[in-house]
Write a protein that holds these residues in place. Sequence first.
Motif, PDB file in Angstrom:
ATOM      1  N   ALA A 215       0.817  -1.207   0.000  1.00  0.00           N
ATOM      2  CA  ALA A 215       0.000   0.000   0.000  1.00  0.00           C
ATOM      3  C   ALA A 215       0.857   1.266   0.000  1.00  0.00           C
ATOM      4  N   THR A 216       2.061   1.179   0.587  1.00  0.00           N
ATOM      5  CA  THR A 216       2.901   2.370   0.699  1.00  0.00           C
ATOM      6  C   THR A 216       4.023   2.427  -0.325  1.00  0.00           C
ATOM      7  N   THR A 217       4.589   1.267  -0.667  1.00  0.00           N
ATOM      8  CA  THR A 217       5.752   1.265  -1.557  1.00  0.00           C
ATOM      9  C   THR A 217       5.545   0.474  -2.836  1.00  0.00           C
ATOM     10  N   GLY A 218       4.514  -0.382  -2.853  1.00  0.00           N
ATOM     11  CA  GLY A 218       4.318  -1.242  -4.016  1.00  0.00           C
ATOM     12  C   GLY A 218       5.313  -2.380  -4.067  1.00  0.00           C
ATOM     13  N   GLU A 219       6.042  -2.594  -2.975  1.00  0.00           N
ATOM     14  CA  GLU A 219       7.044  -3.656  -2.939  1.00  0.00           C
ATOM     15  C   GLU A 219       6.869  -4.475  -1.668  1.00  0.00           C
ATOM     16  N   GLY A 220       7.446  -5.675  -1.668  1.00  0.00           N
ATOM     17  CA  GLY A 220       7.410  -6.514  -0.490  1.00  0.00           C
ATOM     18  C   GLY A 220       7.257  -7.972  -0.859  1.00  0.00           C
ATOM     19  N   PRO A 221       7.396  -8.869   0.124  1.00  0.00           N
ATOM     20  CA  PRO A 221       7.280 -10.304  -0.147  1.00  0.00           C
ATOM     21  C   PRO A 221       5.849 -10.693  -0.508  1.00  0.00           C
ATOM     22  N   ARG A 222       5.722 -11.769  -1.279  1.00  0.00           N
ATOM     23  CA  ARG A 222       4.423 -12.308  -1.666  1.00  0.00           C
ATOM     24  C   ARG A 222       4.328 -13.759  -1.243  1.00  0.00           C
ATOM     25  N   VAL A 223       3.113 -14.242  -1.073  1.00  0.00           N
ATOM     26  CA  VAL A 223       2.893 -15.633  -0.681  1.00  0.00           C
ATOM     27  C   VAL A 223       1.940 -16.275  -1.676  1.00  0.00           C
ATOM     28  N   ARG A 224       2.046 -17.590  -1.804  1.00  0.00           N
ATOM     29  CA  ARG A 224       1.149 -18.335  -2.685  1.00  0.00           C
ATOM     30  C   ARG A 224      -0.245 -18.377  -2.078  1.00  0.00           C
ATOM     31  N   VAL A 225      -1.250 -18.151  -2.897  1.00  0.00           N
ATOM     32  CA  VAL A 225      -2.637 -18.178  -2.434  1.00  0.00           C
ATOM     33  C   VAL A 225      -3.129 -19.628  -2.425  1.00  0.00           C
ATOM     34  N   ARG A 226      -3.671 -20.059  -1.282  1.00  0.00           N
ATOM     35  CA  ARG A 226      -4.118 -21.442  -1.120  1.00  0.00           C
ATOM     36  C   ARG A 226      -5.624 -21.555  -0.899  1.00  0.00           C
ATOM     37  N   THR A 227      -6.344 -20.466  -1.122  1.00  0.00           N
ATOM     38  CA  THR A 227      -7.804 -20.498  -1.037  1.00  0.00           C
ATOM     39  C   THR A 227      -8.381 -19.925  -2.321  1.00  0.00           C
ATOM     40  N   GLU A 228      -9.648 -20.241  -2.596  1.00  0.00           N
ATOM     41  CA  GLU A 228     -10.229 -19.923  -3.897  1.00  0.00           C
ATOM     42  C   GLU A 228     -10.715 -18.480  -3.990  1.00  0.00           C
ATOM     43  N   ASP A 229     -10.600 -17.940  -5.201  1.00  0.00           N
ATOM     44  CA  ASP A 229     -11.195 -16.649  -5.539  1.00  0.00           C
ATOM     45  C   ASP A 229     -12.585 -16.818  -6.141  1.00  0.00           C
ATOM     46  N   VAL A 230     -12.817 -17.947  -6.817  1.00  0.00           N
ATOM     47  CA  VAL A 230     -14.088 -18.188  -7.498  1.00  0.00           C
ATOM     48  C   VAL A 230     -14.531 -19.631  -7.269  1.00  0.00           C
ATOM     49  N   ALA A 231     -15.826 -19.855  -7.441  1.00  0.00           N
ATOM     50  CA  ALA A 231     -16.363 -21.214  -7.332  1.00  0.00           C
ATOM     51  C   ALA A 231     -17.610 -21.325  -8.195  1.00  0.00           C
ATOM     52  N   THR A 232     -17.817 -22.493  -8.765  1.00  0.00           N
ATOM     53  CA  THR A 232     -19.066 -22.815  -9.440  1.00  0.00           C
ATOM     54  C   THR A 232     -19.577 -24.123  -8.863  1.00  0.00           C
ATOM     55  N   VAL A 233     -20.897 -24.180  -8.640  1.00  0.00           N
ATOM     56  CA  VAL A 233     -21.487 -25.351  -7.997  1.00  0.00           C
ATOM     57  C   VAL A 233     -22.777 -25.730  -8.721  1.00  0.00           C
ATOM     58  N   LEU A 234     -22.903 -27.006  -9.013  1.00  0.00           N
ATOM     59  CA  LEU A 234     -24.148 -27.583  -9.506  1.00  0.00           C
ATOM     60  C   LEU A 234     -24.740 -28.396  -8.362  1.00  0.00           C
ATOM     61  N   LEU A 235     -25.986 -28.083  -8.016  1.00  0.00           N
ATOM     62  CA  LEU A 235     -26.627 -28.692  -6.853  1.00  0.00           C
ATOM     63  C   LEU A 235     -27.868 -29.466  -7.259  1.00  0.00           C
ATOM     64  N   ARG A 236     -28.224 -30.455  -6.422  1.00  0.00           N
ATOM     65  CA  ARG A 236     -29.462 -31.195  -6.627  1.00  0.00           C
ATOM     66  C   ARG A 236     -30.184 -31.282  -5.288  1.00  0.00           C
ATOM     67  N   THR A 237     -31.490 -31.005  -5.295  1.00  0.00           N
ATOM     68  CA  THR A 237     -32.236 -30.972  -4.051  1.00  0.00           C
ATOM     69  C   THR A 237     -32.763 -32.356  -3.679  1.00  0.00           C
TER      70      THR A 237
END
Length: 386
Positions: A215-237
Amino acid sequence: MVVSGAGMIGAVHAAAIRAAGGELAGVVASTPERSARAADEWGAPGRYPDFAAVLADDSVSVVHVCTPNALHVGQAEAALRAGKHVICEKPLATTAADAERLTGLAREAGLVLAVPFVYRYHPLVREIRERRLRGEFGAWQLLHGSYLQDWMLSENAMSWRVDPADGGPSRAFADIGSHWCDLVEWVTGVRFTTLTARLGTTVATRPAGTGASFATTGEGPRVRVRTEDVATVLLRTDGGVLGTLAVSQVSAGRKNRLWFELDGSAASAVFDQESPETVWLGAPDGARVLVRDPNHGSAEQRRLSRLPAGHAQGYADCFNSFVADAYAAIRGEAPEGLPTGEDGVRSARIVEAVLTSSASLTWVDVDPAPTAPVAPTALTALESTA
Protein backbone atom coordinates in the motif's frame (compact mmCIF):
# COMPACT_ATOMS: atom_id res chain seq x y z
CA MET A 1 -23.15 -7.69 25.87
CA VAL A 2 -19.53 -7.83 24.77
CA VAL A 3 -18.10 -7.92 21.26
CA SER A 4 -15.00 -10.03 20.67
CA GLY A 5 -13.20 -8.64 17.63
CA ALA A 6 -12.67 -5.03 16.62
CA GLY A 7 -12.85 -5.25 12.83
CA MET A 8 -15.56 -4.06 10.47
CA ILE A 9 -18.06 -6.75 11.41
CA GLY A 10 -17.44 -6.15 15.10
CA ALA A 11 -18.49 -2.53 14.61
CA VAL A 12 -21.65 -3.74 12.85
CA HIS A 13 -22.46 -5.99 15.82
CA ALA A 14 -21.83 -3.13 18.26
CA ALA A 15 -24.27 -0.89 16.41
CA ALA A 16 -26.85 -3.69 16.21
CA ILE A 17 -26.63 -4.33 19.96
CA ARG A 18 -27.66 -0.75 20.63
CA ALA A 19 -30.29 -0.73 17.89
CA ALA A 20 -31.84 -3.80 19.54
CA GLY A 21 -31.95 -2.03 22.91
CA GLY A 22 -28.99 -3.90 24.38
CA GLU A 23 -26.16 -2.47 26.43
CA LEU A 24 -22.69 -2.65 24.86
CA ALA A 25 -20.59 -3.36 27.93
CA GLY A 26 -17.25 -3.60 26.18
CA VAL A 27 -15.07 -4.95 23.42
CA VAL A 28 -12.06 -7.24 23.46
CA ALA A 29 -9.59 -7.28 20.57
CA SER A 30 -6.21 -8.83 19.76
CA THR A 31 -4.32 -6.63 22.24
CA PRO A 32 -5.29 -4.57 25.30
CA GLU A 33 -4.32 -1.42 23.41
CA ARG A 34 -6.57 -2.23 20.47
CA SER A 35 -9.37 -3.20 22.85
CA ALA A 36 -9.17 0.19 24.56
CA ARG A 37 -9.03 2.02 21.23
CA ALA A 38 -12.13 0.20 19.93
CA ALA A 39 -13.97 0.80 23.20
CA ASP A 40 -13.29 4.53 22.84
CA GLU A 41 -14.41 4.57 19.21
CA TRP A 42 -17.61 2.66 19.95
CA GLY A 43 -18.36 4.39 23.25
CA ALA A 44 -18.20 1.16 25.25
CA PRO A 45 -17.53 1.60 28.97
CA GLY A 46 -15.83 -1.75 29.62
CA ARG A 47 -12.09 -2.31 29.34
CA TYR A 48 -11.24 -5.99 28.89
CA PRO A 49 -7.54 -6.85 28.58
CA ASP A 50 -8.26 -10.32 27.15
CA PHE A 51 -11.03 -12.83 26.47
CA ALA A 52 -10.56 -14.52 29.85
CA ALA A 53 -11.61 -11.29 31.51
CA VAL A 54 -14.87 -11.35 29.54
CA LEU A 55 -15.57 -14.91 30.67
CA ALA A 56 -14.91 -13.96 34.28
CA ASP A 57 -17.38 -11.05 34.20
CA ASP A 58 -20.68 -12.40 35.55
CA SER A 59 -22.50 -9.28 34.36
CA VAL A 60 -21.91 -10.29 30.73
CA SER A 61 -24.74 -12.52 29.49
CA VAL A 62 -24.08 -12.45 25.72
CA VAL A 63 -20.83 -12.64 23.77
CA HIS A 64 -20.69 -11.66 20.10
CA VAL A 65 -17.80 -13.59 18.47
CA CYS A 66 -16.50 -11.50 15.54
CA THR A 67 -12.90 -12.71 15.34
CA PRO A 68 -11.08 -14.47 12.46
CA ASN A 69 -12.67 -17.79 11.61
CA ALA A 70 -10.05 -20.00 13.26
CA LEU A 71 -10.85 -18.45 16.65
CA HIS A 72 -14.61 -18.98 16.51
CA VAL A 73 -14.71 -22.48 17.99
CA GLY A 74 -12.46 -21.79 20.95
CA GLN A 75 -14.13 -18.53 21.93
CA ALA A 76 -17.69 -19.74 21.37
CA GLU A 77 -17.07 -22.91 23.36
CA ALA A 78 -15.45 -21.04 26.23
CA ALA A 79 -18.32 -18.56 26.36
CA LEU A 80 -20.95 -21.31 26.33
CA ARG A 81 -19.14 -23.20 29.10
CA ALA A 82 -19.11 -19.96 31.10
CA GLY A 83 -22.91 -19.88 30.82
CA LYS A 84 -23.13 -17.07 28.27
CA HIS A 85 -25.30 -16.92 25.17
CA VAL A 86 -23.32 -16.64 21.95
CA ILE A 87 -23.86 -14.86 18.65
CA CYS A 88 -21.04 -16.21 16.48
CA GLU A 89 -20.09 -14.91 13.07
CA LYS A 90 -20.15 -17.44 10.28
CA PRO A 91 -18.63 -19.82 9.69
CA LEU A 92 -19.61 -21.16 13.09
CA ALA A 93 -16.61 -23.45 12.68
CA THR A 94 -14.23 -24.40 9.90
CA THR A 95 -15.22 -28.09 10.26
CA ALA A 96 -18.66 -29.64 10.52
CA ALA A 97 -17.56 -31.74 13.50
CA ASP A 98 -16.65 -28.63 15.49
CA ALA A 99 -19.90 -26.92 14.50
CA GLU A 100 -21.87 -29.96 15.68
CA ARG A 101 -20.00 -30.01 18.98
CA LEU A 102 -20.74 -26.32 19.65
CA THR A 103 -24.39 -26.73 18.77
CA GLY A 104 -24.72 -29.74 21.05
CA LEU A 105 -23.06 -27.86 23.88
CA ALA A 106 -25.47 -24.92 23.52
CA ARG A 107 -28.45 -27.26 23.39
CA GLU A 108 -27.39 -29.14 26.53
CA ALA A 109 -26.76 -25.89 28.42
CA GLY A 110 -30.05 -24.33 27.32
CA LEU A 111 -28.22 -21.37 25.77
CA VAL A 112 -28.88 -19.50 22.54
CA LEU A 113 -26.28 -19.95 19.80
CA ALA A 114 -27.15 -17.75 16.82
CA VAL A 115 -25.31 -17.37 13.51
CA PRO A 116 -25.82 -14.20 11.41
CA PHE A 117 -27.18 -15.42 8.12
CA VAL A 118 -28.72 -11.98 8.05
CA TYR A 119 -29.95 -11.89 4.46
CA ARG A 120 -32.97 -13.80 5.75
CA TYR A 121 -33.99 -10.49 7.30
CA HIS A 122 -34.66 -8.54 4.12
CA PRO A 123 -38.42 -7.92 4.31
CA LEU A 124 -38.98 -8.96 0.69
CA VAL A 125 -37.09 -12.21 1.24
CA ARG A 126 -39.71 -12.95 3.89
CA GLU A 127 -42.41 -12.01 1.38
CA ILE A 128 -41.10 -14.53 -1.18
CA ARG A 129 -40.93 -17.23 1.48
CA GLU A 130 -44.50 -16.59 2.60
CA ARG A 131 -45.71 -16.78 -1.00
CA ARG A 132 -43.91 -20.11 -1.35
CA LEU A 133 -45.61 -21.39 1.82
CA ARG A 134 -48.97 -20.41 0.29
CA GLY A 135 -48.11 -22.46 -2.82
CA GLU A 136 -47.95 -19.49 -5.16
CA PHE A 137 -44.91 -20.74 -7.11
CA GLY A 138 -45.91 -24.37 -7.59
CA ALA A 139 -43.29 -27.10 -7.87
CA TRP A 140 -39.74 -25.84 -8.26
CA GLN A 141 -38.25 -26.28 -11.73
CA LEU A 142 -34.83 -24.61 -11.35
CA LEU A 143 -32.96 -22.65 -8.66
CA HIS A 144 -30.08 -20.48 -9.83
CA GLY A 145 -28.05 -17.44 -8.94
CA SER A 146 -24.74 -15.98 -7.88
CA TYR A 147 -22.91 -14.10 -5.16
CA LEU A 148 -20.33 -11.73 -6.65
CA GLN A 149 -17.87 -9.27 -5.11
CA ASP A 150 -14.71 -7.52 -6.33
CA TRP A 151 -12.80 -6.72 -3.14
CA MET A 152 -10.07 -9.27 -3.97
CA LEU A 153 -9.75 -8.33 -7.65
CA SER A 154 -6.40 -6.53 -7.28
CA GLU A 155 -3.38 -8.79 -7.16
CA ASN A 156 -2.20 -6.67 -4.22
CA ALA A 157 -5.38 -7.11 -2.15
CA MET A 158 -4.80 -9.10 1.01
CA SER A 159 -6.78 -10.27 4.04
CA TRP A 160 -6.44 -12.75 6.88
CA ARG A 161 -9.17 -14.71 5.07
CA VAL A 162 -6.65 -15.72 2.38
CA ASP A 163 -4.59 -17.80 4.83
CA PRO A 164 -6.24 -21.19 5.60
CA ALA A 165 -4.71 -21.05 9.09
CA ASP A 166 -6.88 -18.03 9.90
CA GLY A 167 -9.81 -18.24 7.51
CA GLY A 168 -10.21 -21.98 7.00
CA PRO A 169 -9.72 -24.17 3.92
CA SER A 170 -12.38 -22.35 1.86
CA ARG A 171 -12.52 -18.58 1.33
CA ALA A 172 -14.93 -17.35 -1.36
CA PHE A 173 -17.45 -20.15 -1.01
CA ALA A 174 -17.35 -20.37 2.80
CA ASP A 175 -17.51 -16.59 3.11
CA ILE A 176 -20.31 -15.75 0.68
CA GLY A 177 -21.47 -18.89 -1.13
CA SER A 178 -22.60 -20.19 2.25
CA HIS A 179 -24.95 -17.19 2.56
CA TRP A 180 -26.55 -17.98 -0.82
CA CYS A 181 -27.11 -21.63 0.06
CA ASP A 182 -28.60 -20.82 3.45
CA LEU A 183 -30.92 -18.20 1.98
CA VAL A 184 -32.15 -20.29 -0.95
CA GLU A 185 -32.74 -23.39 1.17
CA TRP A 186 -34.66 -21.35 3.76
CA VAL A 187 -36.79 -19.45 1.25
CA THR A 188 -37.62 -22.42 -0.98
CA GLY A 189 -37.99 -25.08 1.71
CA VAL A 190 -35.65 -27.51 -0.06
CA ARG A 191 -32.40 -29.14 1.02
CA PHE A 192 -29.45 -29.56 -1.28
CA THR A 193 -28.54 -33.23 -0.98
CA THR A 194 -25.77 -33.64 -3.57
CA LEU A 195 -23.46 -31.31 -5.42
CA THR A 196 -20.48 -31.09 -7.70
CA ALA A 197 -18.19 -28.08 -7.43
CA ARG A 198 -15.09 -26.56 -8.96
CA LEU A 199 -12.93 -23.98 -7.20
CA GLY A 200 -10.49 -21.61 -8.86
CA THR A 201 -7.71 -19.28 -7.75
CA THR A 202 -7.29 -16.48 -10.25
CA VAL A 203 -4.59 -14.54 -8.38
CA ALA A 204 -1.67 -16.88 -7.74
CA THR A 205 0.23 -14.78 -5.18
CA ARG A 206 -0.70 -11.95 -2.86
CA PRO A 207 1.23 -9.71 -0.44
CA ALA A 208 2.50 -11.37 2.71
CA GLY A 209 0.96 -10.29 6.00
CA THR A 210 -1.47 -7.41 5.76
CA GLY A 211 0.00 -6.12 2.52
CA ALA A 212 0.79 -2.78 4.16
CA SER A 213 4.14 -2.52 2.37
CA PHE A 214 2.39 -2.75 -0.99
CA ALA A 215 0.00 0.00 0.00
CA THR A 216 2.90 2.37 0.70
CA THR A 217 5.75 1.26 -1.56
CA GLY A 218 4.32 -1.24 -4.02
CA GLU A 219 7.04 -3.66 -2.94
CA GLY A 220 7.41 -6.51 -0.49
CA PRO A 221 7.28 -10.30 -0.15
CA ARG A 222 4.42 -12.31 -1.67
CA VAL A 223 2.89 -15.63 -0.68
CA ARG A 224 1.15 -18.34 -2.68
CA VAL A 225 -2.64 -18.18 -2.43
CA ARG A 226 -4.12 -21.44 -1.12
CA THR A 227 -7.80 -20.50 -1.04
CA GLU A 228 -10.23 -19.92 -3.90
CA ASP A 229 -11.20 -16.65 -5.54
CA VAL A 230 -14.09 -18.19 -7.50
CA ALA A 231 -16.36 -21.21 -7.33
CA THR A 232 -19.07 -22.81 -9.44
CA VAL A 233 -21.49 -25.35 -8.00
CA LEU A 234 -24.15 -27.58 -9.51
CA LEU A 235 -26.63 -28.69 -6.85
CA ARG A 236 -29.46 -31.19 -6.63
CA THR A 237 -32.24 -30.97 -4.05
CA ASP A 238 -33.97 -33.67 -2.04
CA GLY A 239 -36.75 -33.51 -4.65
CA GLY A 240 -34.39 -33.81 -7.61
CA VAL A 241 -34.51 -30.14 -8.62
CA LEU A 242 -31.29 -28.75 -10.07
CA GLY A 243 -29.62 -25.55 -8.92
CA THR A 244 -26.59 -23.59 -10.06
CA LEU A 245 -24.43 -21.11 -8.17
CA ALA A 246 -21.50 -18.92 -9.21
CA VAL A 247 -19.37 -17.32 -6.49
CA SER A 248 -16.63 -14.73 -6.97
CA GLN A 249 -14.59 -12.23 -5.01
CA VAL A 250 -12.92 -10.95 -8.21
CA SER A 251 -15.84 -9.70 -10.34
CA ALA A 252 -15.15 -6.05 -11.22
CA GLY A 253 -17.92 -3.67 -10.20
CA ARG A 254 -19.82 -6.22 -8.12
CA LYS A 255 -19.64 -5.08 -4.51
CA ASN A 256 -22.01 -7.42 -2.70
CA ARG A 257 -24.40 -8.87 -5.26
CA LEU A 258 -26.25 -11.84 -3.82
CA TRP A 259 -28.78 -12.69 -6.53
CA PHE A 260 -31.18 -15.61 -6.93
CA GLU A 261 -33.97 -16.68 -9.24
CA LEU A 262 -36.45 -19.32 -8.14
CA ASP A 263 -38.40 -20.78 -11.06
CA GLY A 264 -41.59 -22.65 -10.21
CA SER A 265 -44.23 -24.37 -12.30
CA ALA A 266 -46.68 -21.52 -11.68
CA ALA A 267 -44.50 -18.48 -11.00
CA SER A 268 -40.93 -17.28 -10.46
CA ALA A 269 -39.19 -14.83 -8.13
CA VAL A 270 -35.94 -12.85 -8.37
CA PHE A 271 -34.14 -11.09 -5.52
CA ASP A 272 -31.01 -8.93 -5.74
CA GLN A 273 -29.38 -7.99 -2.42
CA GLU A 274 -27.93 -4.80 -3.91
CA SER A 275 -31.48 -3.68 -4.79
CA PRO A 276 -33.41 -5.10 -1.85
CA GLU A 277 -36.40 -2.75 -1.98
CA THR A 278 -37.95 -4.61 -4.92
CA VAL A 279 -38.38 -8.16 -6.16
CA TRP A 280 -39.34 -9.40 -9.61
CA LEU A 281 -42.27 -11.79 -9.78
CA GLY A 282 -42.86 -13.69 -13.00
CA ALA A 283 -45.95 -15.50 -14.28
CA PRO A 284 -46.90 -17.10 -17.62
CA ASP A 285 -48.94 -14.03 -18.58
CA GLY A 286 -46.32 -11.45 -17.63
CA ALA A 287 -44.22 -10.10 -14.79
CA ARG A 288 -44.35 -7.34 -12.19
CA VAL A 289 -42.08 -5.64 -9.69
CA LEU A 290 -43.14 -5.77 -6.05
CA VAL A 291 -42.00 -2.91 -3.78
CA ARG A 292 -41.35 -3.29 -0.05
CA ASP A 293 -44.27 -1.76 1.81
CA PRO A 294 -45.08 -2.15 5.52
CA ASN A 295 -48.76 -1.61 4.72
CA HIS A 296 -49.04 -4.62 2.40
CA GLY A 297 -47.87 -8.19 2.08
CA SER A 298 -46.96 -10.86 4.58
CA ALA A 299 -46.86 -10.35 8.33
CA GLU A 300 -43.09 -10.94 8.37
CA GLN A 301 -42.49 -8.36 5.64
CA ARG A 302 -44.46 -5.84 7.65
CA ARG A 303 -42.71 -6.76 10.90
CA LEU A 304 -39.25 -6.25 9.44
CA SER A 305 -40.10 -3.09 7.48
CA ARG A 306 -38.69 -0.48 9.84
CA LEU A 307 -39.25 2.44 7.47
CA PRO A 308 -42.11 3.56 5.21
CA ALA A 309 -42.15 2.45 1.59
CA GLY A 310 -39.71 4.45 -0.52
CA HIS A 311 -37.28 4.95 2.39
CA ALA A 312 -34.58 2.43 1.57
CA GLN A 313 -33.62 -0.30 4.01
CA GLY A 314 -30.52 -2.41 3.65
CA TYR A 315 -27.85 -4.60 5.21
CA ALA A 316 -27.60 -2.75 8.53
CA ASP A 317 -31.36 -3.04 9.04
CA CYS A 318 -31.11 -6.79 8.43
CA PHE A 319 -28.37 -7.06 11.01
CA ASN A 320 -30.31 -5.02 13.55
CA SER A 321 -33.37 -7.23 13.07
CA PHE A 322 -31.28 -10.40 13.41
CA VAL A 323 -29.73 -9.27 16.70
CA ALA A 324 -33.12 -8.17 18.01
CA ASP A 325 -34.51 -11.64 17.23
CA ALA A 326 -31.51 -13.33 18.88
CA TYR A 327 -32.16 -11.33 22.04
CA ALA A 328 -35.85 -12.21 21.82
CA ALA A 329 -34.86 -15.89 21.74
CA ILE A 330 -32.69 -15.32 24.82
CA ARG A 331 -35.79 -13.94 26.55
CA GLY A 332 -37.59 -17.19 25.74
CA GLU A 333 -39.48 -16.11 22.62
CA ALA A 334 -39.46 -18.02 19.32
CA PRO A 335 -38.87 -15.50 16.50
CA GLU A 336 -39.53 -16.64 12.96
CA GLY A 337 -36.48 -17.63 10.93
CA LEU A 338 -33.72 -16.99 13.48
CA PRO A 339 -30.57 -18.77 12.18
CA THR A 340 -29.04 -20.86 14.95
CA GLY A 341 -26.23 -23.32 15.52
CA GLU A 342 -28.08 -25.96 13.51
CA ASP A 343 -27.90 -23.66 10.50
CA GLY A 344 -24.18 -23.22 11.17
CA VAL A 345 -23.76 -26.99 11.11
CA ARG A 346 -25.71 -27.21 7.88
CA SER A 347 -23.50 -24.57 6.28
CA ALA A 348 -20.32 -26.31 7.42
CA ARG A 349 -21.49 -29.55 5.81
CA ILE A 350 -22.16 -27.83 2.50
CA VAL A 351 -18.71 -26.18 2.59
CA GLU A 352 -17.05 -29.53 3.27
CA ALA A 353 -18.98 -31.15 0.41
CA VAL A 354 -17.84 -28.37 -1.95
CA LEU A 355 -14.20 -28.86 -0.93
CA THR A 356 -14.45 -32.65 -1.28
CA SER A 357 -16.12 -32.42 -4.69
CA SER A 358 -13.60 -29.93 -6.05
CA ALA A 359 -10.73 -32.16 -4.94
CA SER A 360 -12.26 -35.39 -6.27
CA LEU A 361 -14.09 -33.99 -9.34
CA THR A 362 -17.16 -36.03 -8.35
CA TRP A 363 -20.71 -35.62 -7.08
CA VAL A 364 -20.72 -35.58 -3.28
CA ASP A 365 -23.49 -36.10 -0.73
CA VAL A 366 -23.99 -33.10 1.56
CA ASP A 367 -25.36 -34.98 4.57
CA PRO A 368 -23.34 -37.83 6.01
CA ALA A 369 -24.66 -41.30 5.29
CA PRO A 370 -26.49 -42.79 8.28
CA THR A 371 -24.46 -45.32 10.19
CA ALA A 372 -25.91 -48.80 10.02
CA PRO A 373 -26.69 -50.28 13.45
CA VAL A 374 -24.20 -52.86 14.61
CA ALA A 375 -25.63 -56.16 15.78
CA PRO A 376 -24.61 -56.80 19.40
CA THR A 377 -22.16 -59.59 20.06
CA ALA A 378 -22.81 -62.17 22.72
CA LEU A 379 -20.44 -60.27 25.04
CA THR A 380 -22.14 -56.90 24.59
CA ALA A 381 -25.54 -58.51 25.03
CA LEU A 382 -24.41 -59.94 28.35
CA GLU A 383 -22.91 -56.59 29.39
CA SER A 384 -26.19 -54.80 28.64
CA THR A 385 -28.05 -57.01 31.10
CA ALA A 386 -25.41 -56.96 33.81
